[in-house]
Design a protein around this motif. Structure first.
Motif, PDB file in Angstrom:
ATOM      1  N   THR A  71       1.244  -1.311  -0.318  1.00  0.00           N
ATOM      2  CA  THR A  71      -0.582   0.152  -0.122  1.00  0.00           C
ATOM      3  C   THR A  71       1.313   1.174  -0.217  1.00  0.00           C
ATOM      4  O   THR A  71       0.175   2.152  -0.792  1.00  0.00           O
ATOM      5  CB  THR A  71      -0.965   0.111   1.009  1.00  0.00           C
TER       6      THR A  71
ATOM      7  N   ASP B 213      -1.756  -3.487  -9.487  1.00  0.00           N
ATOM      8  CA  ASP B 213      -1.885  -3.850  -8.204  1.00  0.00           C
ATOM      9  C   ASP B 213      -1.114  -5.087  -8.361  1.00  0.00           C
ATOM     10  O   ASP B 213      -2.250  -6.805  -8.616  1.00  0.00           O
ATOM     11  CB  ASP B 213      -2.993  -3.968  -7.294  1.00  0.00           C
TER      12      ASP B 213
ATOM     13  N   HIS C 152      -1.623 -10.923  -5.931  1.00  0.00           N
ATOM     14  CA  HIS C 152      -1.918 -11.819  -6.355  1.00  0.00           C
ATOM     15  C   HIS C 152      -1.225 -13.113  -7.661  1.00  0.00           C
ATOM     16  O   HIS C 152      -1.246 -13.881  -7.870  1.00  0.00           O
ATOM     17  CB  HIS C 152      -3.670 -12.412  -6.152  1.00  0.00           C
TER      18      HIS C 152
ATOM     19  N   TYR D  95       4.334 -11.103   0.349  1.00  0.00           N
ATOM     20  CA  TYR D  95       4.226 -12.562   1.460  1.00  0.00           C
ATOM     21  C   TYR D  95       3.081 -13.602   0.927  1.00  0.00           C
ATOM     22  O   TYR D  95       2.916 -14.721   1.520  1.00  0.00           O
ATOM     23  CB  TYR D  95       3.744 -11.665   2.765  1.00  0.00           C
TER      24      TYR D  95
HETATM   25  C1  LIG Z   1      -4.547  -7.040  -3.578  1.00  0.00           C
HETATM   26  C2  LIG Z   1      -4.325  -6.237  -2.635  1.00  0.00           C
HETATM   27  N1  LIG Z   1      -3.929  -4.936  -2.267  1.00  0.00           N
HETATM   28  C3  LIG Z   1      -3.824  -4.639  -1.568  1.00  0.00           C
HETATM   29  C4  LIG Z   1      -3.481  -5.547  -0.045  1.00  0.00           C
HETATM   30  C5  LIG Z   1      -2.243  -4.292   0.851  1.00  0.00           C
HETATM   31  O1  LIG Z   1      -1.566  -5.088   1.219  1.00  0.00           O
HETATM   32  P1  LIG Z   1      -0.585  -4.232   2.087  1.00  0.00           P
HETATM   33  O2  LIG Z   1      -1.157  -4.338   3.432  1.00  0.00           O
HETATM   34  O3  LIG Z   1       0.616  -5.446   2.164  1.00  0.00           O
HETATM   35  O4  LIG Z   1      -0.045  -3.193   2.036  1.00  0.00           O
HETATM   36  C6  LIG Z   1      -3.897  -6.551  -0.456  1.00  0.00           C
HETATM   37  C7  LIG Z   1      -2.927  -7.838   0.972  1.00  0.00           C
HETATM   38  O5  LIG Z   1      -3.784  -8.973   0.806  1.00  0.00           O
HETATM   39  C8  LIG Z   1      -4.374  -7.349  -1.660  1.00  0.00           C
HETATM   40  O6  LIG Z   1      -5.040  -8.804  -1.787  1.00  0.00           O
END
Ligand SMILES: Cc1ncc(COP(=O)(O)O)c(C=O)c1O
Length: 499
Positions: free
Chosen positions: A137, A249, A252, A274
């Protein structure tokens, strides 16, 4: 061998084992620590706690790499070396190359040639287009700060209506920073109330509708809920044909499907490490900036200094040679590394490097070959006619919401259960040593990760899942409610022989 539709031998555990025997990537599972069933039931972390038995080491069925990837065995070796370096060298650990080190000294621990090359191979980028830094994020924010440049005419941001909440909030906050109303965020809704999927043609039609006043598009490479793999190449090209900047993004998608971010001309992208990258919860993440946007030049009028895409800057994005000169003259590093801010957490970086070294044992293409087969096998076990005499046809209790076309999905299948079944099914899966994750109110996400999952894992999941459904059966009383809810649509590809 062609796809063996409705061939009942696929329901046999021995068949799954024979597929594993043919799997050329099978050895990679040994690179990972698979929690045992007893580990998962433990109330303490330690195995050797007072009065506690070691327990049997029957592995659990872990199909949750879409949420948190498993720990590579080499991670603890890498982390031990990091701790020893800190213990024995103190600040010298920043600079001093040590003969038995597994990582560069901390000053260059990430974003040296080798880590950028390894990450670049996973996302299909040139070395200088990737940076290992911060969190997903946070990286989206840094990228939006550079790439969202609204004008009076073009100020909207297009995202999907079911975007991950963090992306949704990030977009709203950038609109607010530019004193734009939240109505400038355009959301793409599924065209049909019967399916959460977003066909490419529909995405393109919404982009077209708003093209005149859209500044930026942010979409997921793979949608977290449905598992849909978006056509990044086609959508990116379309956005560019309309003069719109587009970012992805890849939470996944990274380490899950082969990506060609450079060739697809993606403007920017961000991901976490992760999930399929197995670097541990909240580990340091990554971003991509296309080389077209990472250039650093000199303004014609030299008094203006460097010419580059403005960003939220910190000392780690400034040229290494002058970083410690303390002159307060920002000399942007060309490429994505110029978006770095802080000296990175060395322990975190160490975990990412351990994981990248496992990826270096194979290639994304080989992983994808195995992944297609694993997921197709899962799909067949869930959707093919069950063998004669195997009891109720449980397929009426669920539907697969992930695209049936293998090209439009990664490892994950999202399975929507009939209303009211979720809690009971999850409990039974847990009791049976199966780890998947849920998205309320009624979806389980099942993701066989090709680095460590086996065809037998898939078989075992389906077997425990069927028992779970049978146990939930009296609670919902399916008697008399006929009709198989399994999706129609495109057929699955062959998954037969493992190559
Ligand atoms: C598609 C997607 N975007 C954003 C995030 C947020 O990730 P982070 O907490 O590492 O910023 C996630 C977390 O699982 C996610 O699956």
């Amino acid at each position: 061998m062609d796809r063996a539709t409705n061939d009942s031998k696929i329901f046999n555990e021995q068949y799954a084992i024979s597929l594993d025997d043919q799997d050329p990537l099978r050895h990679l599972r040994n690179e990972f620590i698979i929690p045992s069933k007893d580990d998962l039931k433990r109330k303490r972390i330690a195995k050797d706690g007072l009065g506690e038995q070691e327990g049997s080491q029957v592995p659990s069925t872990y199909l949750c790499g879409n949420s948190l990837g498993l720990q590579p065995r080499r991670t603890s070796i890498y982390i031990q070396k990091y701790l020893q370096t800190w213990a024995t060298q103190g600040v010298m650990g920043h600079f001093k190359p040590l003969e038995d080190a597994v990582t560069p000294p901390w000053l260059n621990i990430v974003n040296d040639e080798s880590s950028k090359e390894a990450m670049g191979r996973i996302v299909g980028a040139k070395q200088d287009e990737v940076a290992i830094m911060q969190t997903l994020t946070a990286n989206l924010h840094f990228l939006l700060a550079s790439f969202f440049k609204p004008t009076k005419e073009k100020y909207k941001i297009v995202i999907e209506s079911k975007a991950f909440p963090s992306d949704h909030y990030a977009v709203l906050s950038h609109l607010a920073h530019h004193a734009l109303p939240s109505s400038a965020m355009i959301t793409i809704d599924p065209p049909s109330a019967d399916s959460p999927l977003l066909p490419t043609s529909h995405i393109i039609s919404v982009i077209d509708e708003h093209a005149a006043d859209t500044a930026l598009i942010l979409l997921p490479g793979i949608q977290f809920y449905t598992g849909q793999f978006f056509d990044i190449k086609v959508i990116t090209a379309h956005a560019h044909s309309l003069g719109i900047t587009i970012g992805w993004d890849l939470a996944h998608a990274v380490g899950n499907v082969p990506l060609q971010l450079h060739d697809w001309d993606v403007d920017f992208a961000a991901w976490c490490s992760y999930k399929y990258l197995n670097s541990g919860p909240g580990a340091i993440a990554g971003l991509f900036v296309h080389e077209n946007h990472g250039k650093v030049g000199h303004a014609e009028d030299d008094t203006e200094g460097y010419k580059y895409l403005p960003r939220l800057s910190g000392w780690w994005g400034s040229d290494k040679g002058s970083r410690f000169a303390m002159t307060n003259e920002f000399v942007p590093i060309p490429g994505a590394a110029g978006w770095q801010l802080s000296n990175p957490s060395a322990i975190d970086s160490t975990a990412v490097l351990a994981s990248l070294s496992v990826f270096s044992e194979t290639s994304m293409d080989k992983l994808r070959q195995k992944s297609l087969k694993l997921t197709a096998y899962l799909e067949h076990l869930l959707t093919d006619e069950p063998p004669q005499g195997s009891g109720d046809d449980l397929r009426q209790l669920y539907t697969i919401i992930t695209p049936r076309n293998p090209e439009e999905r990664g490892a994950q299948l999202s399975v929507r259960l009939r209303t009211g079944l979720l809690d009971s099914v999850l409990q039974s899966l847990e009791d049976g040593g199966v780890v998947v994750d849920e998205r309320k109110p009624d979806v389980i996400r099942v993701a066989p990760a090709p680095l460590y999952n086996t065809f037998e894992d898939v078989w075992r999941f389906v077997s425990v899942f069927q028992t779970a459904l049978r146990e939930a059966h009296p609670a919902v009383g399916i008697e008399g409610e006929g009709g198989v809810m399994v999706d129609g649509g495109k057929d699955a590809a062959g998954w037969g022989e493992v190559k």
